[in-house]
Write a protein that holds these residues in place. Structure first.
Motif, short mmCIF file in Angstrom:
data_model
loop_
_atom_site.label_atom_id
_atom_site.label_comp_id
_atom_site.label_asym_id
_atom_site.label_seq_id
_atom_site.Cartn_x
_atom_site.Cartn_y
_atom_site.Cartn_z
N UNK A 71 77.51 26.66 40.67
CA UNK A 71 76.99 27.92 41.13
C UNK A 71 78.28 28.81 41.75
N UNK A 72 79.07 28.04 42.42
CA UNK A 72 80.02 28.69 43.10
C UNK A 72 81.40 28.83 41.90
N UNK A 73 81.55 28.00 41.07
CA UNK A 73 82.15 28.52 39.77
C UNK A 73 81.92 29.62 38.87
N UNK A 74 80.50 29.33 38.43
CA UNK A 74 79.93 30.37 37.68
C UNK A 74 79.86 31.99 38.36
N UNK B 18 85.36 38.21 35.76
CA UNK B 18 85.42 38.64 34.24
C UNK B 18 84.79 40.11 34.52
N UNK B 19 84.11 40.36 35.45
CA UNK B 19 83.40 41.93 35.67
C UNK B 19 84.68 42.78 36.50
N UNK C 212 89.08 27.41 45.14
CA UNK C 212 87.75 27.39 44.77
C UNK C 212 87.75 27.18 43.18
N UNK C 213 88.72 27.76 42.48
CA UNK C 213 88.38 27.53 40.92
C UNK C 213 89.11 26.50 40.45
#
Ligand SMILES: [Zn+2]
Length: 263
Positions: A202-205, A212-213, A136-137
């Motif tokens: 939105x999927x990527x973000x 990152x979290x 997905x990325x």
């Protein structure tokens, strides 16, 4: 349930704790999780070996061994990893325990035992033979649009289909569709191009922020459906009630007012 961000987190965890240490022994408590291998082959392959580096594709984690290919882990619904020293508290229930020569251990636990453990010679062939889609990325916008314009199923079902795009599961797909204001039962092939672009973005973000979290859901409170999974809650946008419906066999949460149904 571990989706792409959690598995990326497990990858980073192995990189930080478990590389370049000789494996003294292994314990297998759940042989039913083994695919493409047996207890004896897994034990023979891992004993005396070491982890060199890691690679993730969708929800699969591949750990490259010093010799003889890769150890493959899939975390199912409840998979988790813990690296610990003998003096520390360790998980009483594990499905696979790696005991390193330096006295440290890596435990793979999986309460519901829906994960998988295997040996893989070639990662590309493994992914190709099973027909998994691009990660997905890593999928491009153009590839994403071509694939989703062809599917005559609910967009929610298409997003979760690992053979179209690998890595998105039930919870992240709900959030992606909420952010994109698309009803999960909308047919993938009738969605306007602009909406498919929004879903992709939105999927990527969302996936990137979750990585990152450290896939810590407490830090993702601003994502409504990642934080709240209940029917009848007040939608933060329109103050209407959230709904629950089973779509493609999975519990899907959505806001019927904010998320438009395309049929
Ligand atoms: Zn709403």
């Amino acid at each position: 349930m571990p989706e792409l961000p959690e598995v990326e987190n497990f990858k980073n965890y192995i990189d930080e704790t478990s590389l370049h240490q000789k494996i003294a022994a292994i314990q297998i408590a759940a042989p039913e999780l083994l695919i493409n291998t047996t207890i004896d082959i897994l034990r023979d392959t891992l004993t005396g070996n070491a982890f060199e580096d890691t690679f993730r594709h969708g929800k699969f984690l591949f750990i490259r061994l010093q010799k003889n290919g890769f150890l493959m882990l899939h975390f199912g619904m409840t998979g988790d990893l813990l690296y610990y020293t003998p003096d520390k508290k360790y998980p009483k229930v594990y499905v696979l325990l790696i005991q390193f020569e330096n006295g440290r251990n890596l435990a793979f636990s999986d309460q519901r035992r829906l994960g998988k453990i295997g040996l893989v010679k070639n990662v590309e062939s493994f992914i190709e033979d099973r027909g998994y889609g691009k990660d997905a990325l890593k999928i491009s916008l153009e590839e994403f649009i071509v694939l989703f314009q062809k599917r005559r199923v609910a967009i929610k079902t298409a997003l979760m289909n690992q053979k179209i795009v690998a890595g998105v599961g039930n919870e992240f797909s709900d959030e992606i569709l909420f952010q994109s204001k698309v009803h999960p039962e909308s047919k993938s092939n009738v969605l306007p191009l602009e909406k498919l672009k929004e879903i992709y973005q939105h999927m990527l973000a969302i996936l990137q922020e979750a990585i990152e979290q450290n896939a810590d859901r407490n830090k993702l409170e601003h994502y409504f459906f990642l934080d709240h999974r209940k029917e009848g809650l007040k939608c933060p946008e329109c103050k209407g009630e959230t709904k629950l419906r089973t779509i493609g066999g999975r519990s899907s949460y959505f806001c019927p007012s904010c998320q438009k149904l395309y049929t």
